[in-house]
Write an enzyme that holds these catalytic residues in place. Structure first.
Site, short mmCIF file in Angstrom:
data_model
loop_
_atom_site.label_atom_id
_atom_site.label_comp_id
_atom_site.label_asym_id
_atom_site.label_seq_id
_atom_site.Cartn_x
_atom_site.Cartn_y
_atom_site.Cartn_z
N CYS A 181 1.11 -1.53 -0.10
CA CYS A 181 -0.22 0.15 0.06
C CYS A 181 0.92 1.21 -0.10
CB CYS A 181 -0.98 -0.18 0.66
SG CYS A 181 -1.64 1.05 1.60
N HIS A 182 0.25 2.13 -0.52
CA HIS A 182 1.79 3.54 -0.49
C HIS A 182 1.38 4.48 1.15
CE1 HIS A 182 -0.13 4.78 -4.50
NE2 HIS A 182 -0.84 4.26 -4.74
N THR A 183 0.76 4.20 1.97
CA THR A 183 1.62 3.97 3.09
C THR A 183 2.53 3.35 3.86
OG1 THR A 183 -1.06 4.66 3.82
CG2 THR A 183 0.65 4.42 5.47
N HIS A 186 1.13 -3.62 6.24
CA HIS A 186 -0.26 -3.76 7.18
C HIS A 186 -1.32 -4.57 5.99
CE1 HIS A 186 -0.08 -0.24 4.71
NE2 HIS A 186 -1.45 0.30 4.67
N GLU A 187 -1.59 -4.56 4.84
CA GLU A 187 -2.33 -5.02 4.26
C GLU A 187 -2.12 -6.72 4.68
OE1 GLU A 187 -3.75 -2.20 1.18
OE2 GLU A 187 -3.37 -4.36 0.72
N CYS A 233 -11.10 -2.42 20.41
CA CYS A 233 -11.30 -2.72 21.61
C CYS A 233 -12.56 -3.58 22.24
CB CYS A 233 -10.09 -2.53 22.63
SG CYS A 233 -11.45 -0.65 23.44
N CYS A 253 -13.80 0.73 24.98
CA CYS A 253 -13.03 2.15 25.06
C CYS A 253 -14.17 2.88 25.14
CB CYS A 253 -11.81 2.81 24.14
SG CYS A 253 -12.27 2.83 22.15
N CYS A 308 -14.93 3.06 20.98
CA CYS A 308 -15.80 1.48 20.48
C CYS A 308 -16.75 1.18 20.90
CB CYS A 308 -15.21 0.60 21.48
SG CYS A 308 -13.27 0.27 20.24
N CYS A 359 -10.67 3.56 17.32
CA CYS A 359 -10.08 3.05 19.05
C CYS A 359 -9.22 4.30 19.89
CB CYS A 359 -9.69 1.52 18.51
SG CYS A 359 -9.27 0.71 20.48
N ARG A 368 -3.30 3.23 20.61
CA ARG A 368 -2.94 4.69 19.41
C ARG A 368 -1.60 4.68 20.50
NH1 ARG A 368 -5.97 7.04 16.26
NH2 ARG A 368 -5.24 8.96 15.72
N CYS A 405 -7.04 -2.76 4.29
CA CYS A 405 -6.14 -1.65 4.50
C CYS A 405 -7.97 -0.45 3.04
CB CYS A 405 -5.65 -1.43 4.39
SG CYS A 405 -5.12 0.83 3.80
N ARG A 461 -3.33 -3.46 -6.60
CA ARG A 461 -2.83 -4.03 -5.62
C ARG A 461 -1.26 -5.34 -5.99
NH1 ARG A 461 -3.13 -0.22 -2.80
NH2 ARG A 461 -3.83 -0.16 -0.84
N1 NAD Z 1 -7.87 7.13 5.24
C1 NAD Z 1 -7.79 6.26 5.41
O1 NAD Z 1 -8.07 5.48 6.24
C2 NAD Z 1 -7.19 6.31 4.29
C3 NAD Z 1 -6.48 4.06 3.86
C4 NAD Z 1 -5.69 3.58 2.93
C5 NAD Z 1 -5.51 4.85 1.76
N2 NAD Z 1 -5.63 6.14 2.13
C6 NAD Z 1 -5.45 7.57 1.29
O2 NAD Z 1 -6.18 7.27 -0.50
C7 NAD Z 1 -5.66 7.62 -1.12
C8 NAD Z 1 -5.65 6.62 -2.64
O3 NAD Z 1 -5.37 5.34 -2.35
P1 NAD Z 1 -5.10 4.99 -3.27
O4 NAD Z 1 -4.59 3.24 -2.62
O5 NAD Z 1 -5.99 4.77 -3.42
O6 NAD Z 1 -3.95 5.86 -4.19
P2 NAD Z 1 -4.00 5.38 -5.97
O7 NAD Z 1 -2.64 6.34 -6.35
O8 NAD Z 1 -4.25 4.28 -6.14
O9 NAD Z 1 -5.08 6.18 -6.20
C9 NAD Z 1 -5.22 7.23 -6.36
C10 NAD Z 1 -5.85 7.92 -7.76
O10 NAD Z 1 -6.39 9.31 -8.20
C11 NAD Z 1 -6.11 9.69 -9.90
N3 NAD Z 1 -5.77 11.26 -9.88
C12 NAD Z 1 -4.67 11.81 -9.29
N4 NAD Z 1 -5.19 12.43 -9.98
C13 NAD Z 1 -6.41 13.25 -10.06
C14 NAD Z 1 -7.72 13.76 -10.49
N5 NAD Z 1 -7.16 15.35 -10.43
N6 NAD Z 1 -8.82 13.98 -10.07
C15 NAD Z 1 -8.25 12.67 -10.61
N7 NAD Z 1 -8.15 11.36 -10.54
C16 NAD Z 1 -7.25 11.93 -9.64
C17 NAD Z 1 -5.32 8.63 -10.06
O11 NAD Z 1 -5.05 8.93 -11.01
C18 NAD Z 1 -5.05 7.32 -8.92
O12 NAD Z 1 -5.63 6.68 -10.18
C19 NAD Z 1 -4.58 8.18 -0.76
O13 NAD Z 1 -3.94 9.73 -0.49
C20 NAD Z 1 -4.27 7.19 0.46
O14 NAD Z 1 -3.33 7.21 1.23
C21 NAD Z 1 -6.64 6.58 3.47
ZN ZN Z 2 -2.72 1.56 3.17
ZN ZN Z 3 -11.22 0.84 21.37
#
Ligand code: NAD
Ligand code: ZN
Ligand code: ZN
Length: 368
Positions: free
Chosen positions: A40-42, A62-63, A92, A95, A98, A106, A110, A169, A362
């Site tokens: 994943c990106h993170t 983490h996935e 949990c 808390c 939760c 949760c 943390r 994730c 992925r």
């Molecule tokens: N909130 C959470 O718990 C959580 C969990 C996982 C990931 N994320 C975040 O979610 C986001 C997306 O994750 P992902 O794995 O799908 O990423 P990804 O990079 O695979 O997908 C992002 C998409 O956005 C598109 N994009 C870029 N510019 C754009 C624009 N101007 N208009 C429309 N689309 C555009 C890209 O072409 C790409 O397909 C990331 O910022 C990631 O860090 C958040």
């Molecule tokens: Zn992730």
């Molecule tokens: Zn909790």
């Protein structure tokens, strides 16, 4: 025990796959043998060193999904042989958060998790006696991991673990943003910005909620095709005129729900501006860069638009990840479409390269 793991030794450098030591699970902890783990990106963000809260050495990942191998004292929710999905967002069940239906965040572990420790403030991973910290409480780029039972979701043994891991994730984040954070109503109009793992999950989530119209916006024609496959009724290439195009499609009003899944604050702004006057709800999933802010014209809020954020899609992991996996088994979600590349643990850095090149949705690591 000895195990192989991908260690982040130095920020900005490739991960180094090597043997390290893993201790037995202690009170409330579980030993999991990993079968599959998505990249994943993170993970890449932390490896790059851009994340100010990152630390090294640590084992990223983490996935994860795997099988319970052993349980520590006091573990009452899991048994040896159970199939589990790892949760960076634990539950949990005790808390204040939760116990509230209003959040999935949760509070139990943390602080320690954020610093790379298990709940008792120590690590189970070492190398020549030197502690190696746990990443996101999961550290699943490894053959085994020790995690607290509150951070493991027990899923149906019928679910192939190389698909189930995606629920750890990105996929749950997207599905949940539509289903649990926005609570999309049947018959509504939705716009999803981004068609990566999160955005495609959000499209599927809007469909499962019975949305009538689902518009997906991305820069990649190929990904927009995938969005159609997940249930988008309309797709559009993103750009400076996206908001105007959406207003035009919606009789000048905007969409009932917009969901942002790009991580770009400029797109988050478009998500707010494309939400309907009166009641439009804009939900942010993307993680923006450090210090970036979201610009919103207050008048948009006074006239009834609302802005929400969603961590892990608002999913209460132990309760709802098994439910989402069941919906996959019931045929409601096509998860196979997201599994683009199968790689080995030794190829983990290639997983990062594929992600950087936006090659596939992925890459999933399979453990022998
Ligand atoms: N909130 C959470 O718990 C959580 C969990 C996982 C990931 N994320 C975040 O979610 C986001 C997306 O994750 P992902 O794995 O799908 O990423 P990804 O990079 O695979 O997908 C992002 C998409 O956005 C598109 N994009 C870029 N510019 C754009 C624009 N101007 N208009 C429309 N689309 C555009 C890209 O072409 C790409 O397909 C990331 O910022 C990631 O860090 C958040
Ligand atoms: Zn992730
Ligand atoms: Zn909790």
């Amino acid at each position: 025990m000895r195990m192989r793991a991908a260690v982040l030794e130095e920020f900005g450098q490739p991960l180094v796959v090597q043997e390290i030591d893993l201790e037995e699970p202690k009170q409330g902890e579980v030993l999991v043998r990993l079968v599959a783990c998505g990249v994943c990106h993170t993970d890449m963000y932390t490896a790059s060193g851009v994340d100010p809260s990152g630390y090294a050495p640590t084992v990223l990942g983490h996935e994860g999904a795997g099988v319970v191998e052993a349980v520590g004292e006091g573990v009452d929710s899991l048994r040896v042989g159970d199939h589990v999905v790892t949760l960076f967002s634990p539950q949990c069940r005790e808390c204040e958060h939760c116990l509230s239906p209003k959040t999935n965040i949760c509070l139990a572990i943390r602080d320690q998790q954020g610093r790379g420790y298990l709940p008792d403030g120590t690590t189970r991973m070492t190398r020549n006696g030197e502690p190696i910290r746990h990443f996101m409480g999961t550290s699943t780029f490894a053959e085994y991991t020790v995690m607290p039972q509150i951070a493991l979701a027990k899923v149906s043994p019928e679910a192939p673990l190389d698909r189930a891991c995606l629920f750890a994730c990105g996929l749950s984040t997207g599905l949940g943003a539509a289903m649990y954070t926005a609570k999309v109503q049947a018959g509504s109009t939705c716009v999803v910005f981004g068609a990566g793992m999160v955005g495609l999950g959000a499209v599927a989530g809007c469909r499962l909620q019975g949305a009538e119209r689902i518009v997906c916006v991305d820069l990649s024609q190929e990904r927009l095709e995938m969005a159609r496959h997940q249930g988008a009724t309309d797709v559009m290439l993103g750009g400076a005129d996206t908001v105007d195009a959406i207003l035009e499609m919606t009789g000048g009003f905007g969409a009932d729900y917009t969901i942002e899944a790009t991580g770009l604050v400029s797109v988050m702004r478009q998500a707010v501006e494309s939400a309907r006057m009166g009641w439009g709800l804009a939900t942010m999933c993307g993680v923006a860069g450090k210090g970036e802010t979201l610009d919103v014209v207050p008048r948009l809020l006074i006239t009834g638009r609302r802005v929400a954020g969603s961590s892990f899609g608002g999913v209460k992991g132990r309760d709802q990840v098994p439910e989402l996996v069941q919906r996959y088994l019931d045929g409601d979600i096509d998860v196979d479409a997201f599994l683009s590349h199968r790689i080995t643990l030794d190829e983990v850095n290639r997983g990062f390269e594929l992600m950087e090149a936006q090659d596939g949705i992925r890459s999933v690591i399979g453990f022998g």
